[in-house]
Design a protein around this motif. Structure first.
Motif, short mmCIF file in Angstrom:
data_model
loop_
_atom_site.label_atom_id
_atom_site.label_comp_id
_atom_site.label_asym_id
_atom_site.label_seq_id
_atom_site.Cartn_x
_atom_site.Cartn_y
_atom_site.Cartn_z
N ASP A 1 0.84 -1.20 0.00
CA ASP A 1 0.00 0.00 0.00
C ASP A 1 0.88 1.25 0.00
O ASP A 1 0.55 2.25 -0.65
CB ASP A 1 -0.91 0.02 1.22
CG ASP A 1 -2.02 -1.00 1.14
OD1 ASP A 1 -2.10 -1.72 0.12
OD2 ASP A 1 -2.83 -1.09 2.09
N CYS A 2 1.97 1.19 0.74
CA CYS A 2 2.90 2.31 0.82
C CYS A 2 3.47 2.63 -0.56
O CYS A 2 3.48 3.78 -0.99
CB CYS A 2 4.01 1.96 1.80
SG CYS A 2 5.44 3.05 1.71
N ARG A 3 3.94 1.64 -1.27
CA ARG A 3 4.54 1.87 -2.58
C ARG A 3 3.50 2.36 -3.59
O ARG A 3 3.81 3.22 -4.44
CB ARG A 3 5.22 0.60 -3.08
CG ARG A 3 6.43 0.19 -2.22
CD ARG A 3 7.16 -1.02 -2.79
NE ARG A 3 8.23 -1.45 -1.93
CZ ARG A 3 9.45 -0.90 -1.89
NH1 ARG A 3 9.72 0.12 -2.69
NH2 ARG A 3 10.38 -1.35 -1.08
N ARG A 4 2.30 1.85 -3.51
CA ARG A 4 1.24 2.33 -4.42
C ARG A 4 0.94 3.81 -4.16
O ARG A 4 0.76 4.59 -5.10
CB ARG A 4 -0.03 1.50 -4.23
CG ARG A 4 -0.03 0.19 -5.00
CD ARG A 4 -1.42 -0.42 -5.07
NE ARG A 4 -1.90 -0.83 -3.75
CZ ARG A 4 -1.71 -2.04 -3.22
NH1 ARG A 4 -1.03 -2.95 -3.91
NH2 ARG A 4 -2.17 -2.34 -2.03
N ALA A 5 0.91 4.19 -2.88
CA ALA A 5 0.63 5.59 -2.55
C ALA A 5 1.75 6.50 -3.03
O ALA A 5 1.50 7.62 -3.52
CB ALA A 5 0.43 5.73 -1.04
N LEU A 6 3.01 6.05 -2.92
CA LEU A 6 4.13 6.84 -3.44
C LEU A 6 4.01 7.04 -4.95
O LEU A 6 4.24 8.13 -5.47
CB LEU A 6 5.46 6.14 -3.12
CG LEU A 6 6.01 6.29 -1.71
CD1 LEU A 6 7.28 5.47 -1.56
CD2 LEU A 6 6.29 7.75 -1.37
N ASP A 7 3.65 5.98 -5.66
CA ASP A 7 3.48 6.07 -7.11
C ASP A 7 2.36 7.05 -7.47
O ASP A 7 2.49 7.83 -8.42
CB ASP A 7 3.18 4.70 -7.70
CG ASP A 7 4.40 3.75 -7.65
OD1 ASP A 7 5.52 4.27 -7.48
OD2 ASP A 7 4.20 2.53 -7.77
N MET A 8 1.27 7.02 -6.71
CA MET A 8 0.15 7.93 -6.97
C MET A 8 0.56 9.38 -6.70
O MET A 8 0.18 10.28 -7.45
CB MET A 8 -1.04 7.55 -6.10
CG MET A 8 -1.75 6.28 -6.55
SD MET A 8 -2.39 6.39 -8.26
CE MET A 8 -3.50 7.78 -8.13
N ALA A 9 1.34 9.58 -5.64
CA ALA A 9 1.81 10.95 -5.34
C ALA A 9 2.62 11.50 -6.50
O ALA A 9 2.44 12.66 -6.91
CB ALA A 9 2.62 10.95 -4.05
N ALA A 10 3.53 10.68 -7.03
CA ALA A 10 4.36 11.12 -8.15
C ALA A 10 3.51 11.35 -9.40
O ALA A 10 3.79 12.27 -10.20
CB ALA A 10 5.44 10.08 -8.43
N ALA A 11 2.47 10.55 -9.58
CA ALA A 11 1.65 10.65 -10.78
C ALA A 11 0.81 11.93 -10.82
O ALA A 11 0.61 12.51 -11.89
CB ALA A 11 0.74 9.43 -10.89
N VAL A 12 0.32 12.37 -9.65
CA VAL A 12 -0.59 13.53 -9.64
C VAL A 12 0.11 14.84 -9.32
O VAL A 12 -0.48 15.91 -9.48
CB VAL A 12 -1.75 13.31 -8.64
CG1 VAL A 12 -2.55 12.08 -9.01
CG2 VAL A 12 -1.24 13.22 -7.20
N LEU A 13 1.38 14.80 -8.89
CA LEU A 13 2.09 16.03 -8.54
C LEU A 13 2.33 16.87 -9.79
O LEU A 13 2.87 16.39 -10.78
CB LEU A 13 3.44 15.69 -7.89
CG LEU A 13 4.31 16.89 -7.49
CD1 LEU A 13 3.64 17.68 -6.37
CD2 LEU A 13 5.69 16.43 -7.06
N PRO A 14 1.97 18.15 -9.78
CA PRO A 14 2.21 19.01 -10.94
C PRO A 14 3.71 19.11 -11.24
O PRO A 14 4.53 19.15 -10.31
CB PRO A 14 1.66 20.37 -10.51
CG PRO A 14 0.66 20.05 -9.44
CD PRO A 14 1.22 18.85 -8.73
#
Length: 376
Positions: A258-271
């Motif tokens: 779950d931690c790694r998925r959340a990190l990937d999502m953060a990178a994906a949506v960050l402007p």
């Protein structure tokens, strides 16, 4: 008071002699007269043993040194709510005064919050306890006596932003109950202002209190609820911030995937780009550099070997005014090197982190430094 003073001193790793030196240093900086070191040592001993009452003169010195309010230092109970007014004339006077809170006044409130945020970032929270306490009290008072929604909502939004900052400062200074209460105040103010972004931010930051208290499982639920509350109504930068916060608490809860998925999502949506400040929510600072530091923090807690590269990349580009952030980053690097068995490098970063934590008065960082030092 005696136990509270002793506990606050110990939380900073200060001996009685160190507290005496800090009192003398503060007095010199503010042109105050205090007795000799020998006399102050007697005072400190008697304060801590309950044989001498702490006067307002010395309370005014100890509050910014230790980052505590009068209630926390002296053990007095906080007022349950706004003070009662004397009668209808007084009440109407305060209501009329609140009606005059214009957008200009709200702008002043927010500028004061911004000043406190800048000072906190560079110098730490401990010395700002009086200013922040007074700042929140003035805004809460303005909101209490404001009647109509068009007056209440702007004040409530300003209060939500300031209360969240005040809560983080309290947590950094080791005042956990004050931190929790300020987060609750921020959430109520955000709901009053009908600002889902401010509500989500306050909820997610409050999860760190639960993490520090040893309840990361509950912290994960709170951060995820914050994301759900703000779904579709958040700026991309805040959304990335929430995913990064979720990754951090998931790591502490042992939820590696779950931690790694959340990190990937953060990178994906960050402007993209170097801009860090969120124009829609000024309390959020997040760009690629900040996220690299956050990612390194999370990976270090997982024992991932890639943490070191992310953390050094973040250190190279970190804004020099983020003093407290550098202290945390140095702790992350020490943790990452410890996981690799590189004890000399870990010790070097811990030494710098300790100096920075002492400079900002961060009890929270000092606690982590001591935990990591025990592993050397």
């Amino acid at each position: 008071m005696s136990e509270r003073l002793r506990a606050a001193r110990s939380a900073r790793g200060w001996s009685q002699e160190r507290l005496v030196r800090e009192i003398q240093r503060y007095a010199r900086q503010h042109l105050l007269e205090v007795p000799s070191a020998a006399s102050l040592h007697v005072y400190v001993s008697e304060w801590e043993n309950g044989r001498r009452k702490l006067s307002e003169r010395y309370a005014a010195i100890l509050r910014p040194l230790l980052g505590l309010t009068d209630d926390e230092l002296l053990g007095r109970q906080e007022a349950a709510g706004p003070q009662a007014v004397g009668g209808y004339d007084d009440l109407i006077s305060r209501i009329d005064s609140a009606r005059s809170v214009s957008l200009t006044m709200v702008k002043t409130f927010m500028e004061q919050t911004e000043l406190l945020r800048t000072m906190d970032r560079q110098m730490g929270a401990a010395g700002l306890v009086d200013q922040m306490t007074g700042h929140l009290a003035r805004m809460e008072d303005a909101l209490t006596f404001a009647v109509l929604p068009q007056t209440r909502r702007p004040v409530a939004q300003a209060l939500a932003a300031a209360s969240t900052l005040g809560a983080w400062q309290a947590l950094d200074a080791g005042a956990v109950e004050r931190a929790w209460r300020n987060y609750e105040l921020a959430k109520r103010a955000a709901q009053e202002a009908e600002e889902p972004m401010y509500l989500a931010h306050a909820m997610a930051e409050q999860a760190y209190v639960l993490c520090d208290a040893g309840r990361p499982d509950l912290a994960v639920e709170l951060v995820r609820d914050a994301r759900r509350r703000g779904a579709g109504r958040m700026s991309p930068r805040l959304e990335a911030w929430l995913y990064a916060a979720e990754a951090e608490v998931c790591a502490k809860a042992g939820l590696t995937d779950d931690c790694r998925r959340a990190l990937d999502m953060a990178a994906a949506v960050l402007p993209p780009g170097a801009e860090a400040r969120d124009p829609d929510m000024l309390s959020i600072f997040l760009n690629g550099t900040h996220l690299a530091r956050w990612r390194g923090n999370v990976l270090a807690s997982l024992g991932d070997d890639d943490a070191v590269n992310s953390l050094y990349a973040a250190l190279d580009t970190l804004d020099a005014t983020f003093v407290r952030a550098e202290s945390g980053l140095r702790c992350d690097l020490a943790q990452a090197h410890l996981a690799r068995g590189e004890y000399d490098q870990a010790q070097t970063h811990l030494r710098t982190a300790r100096l920075l934590a002492s400079r900002t008065g961060s009890v929270r960082h000092r606690r982590r430094i001591e935990q990591l030092t025990q592993k050397l």
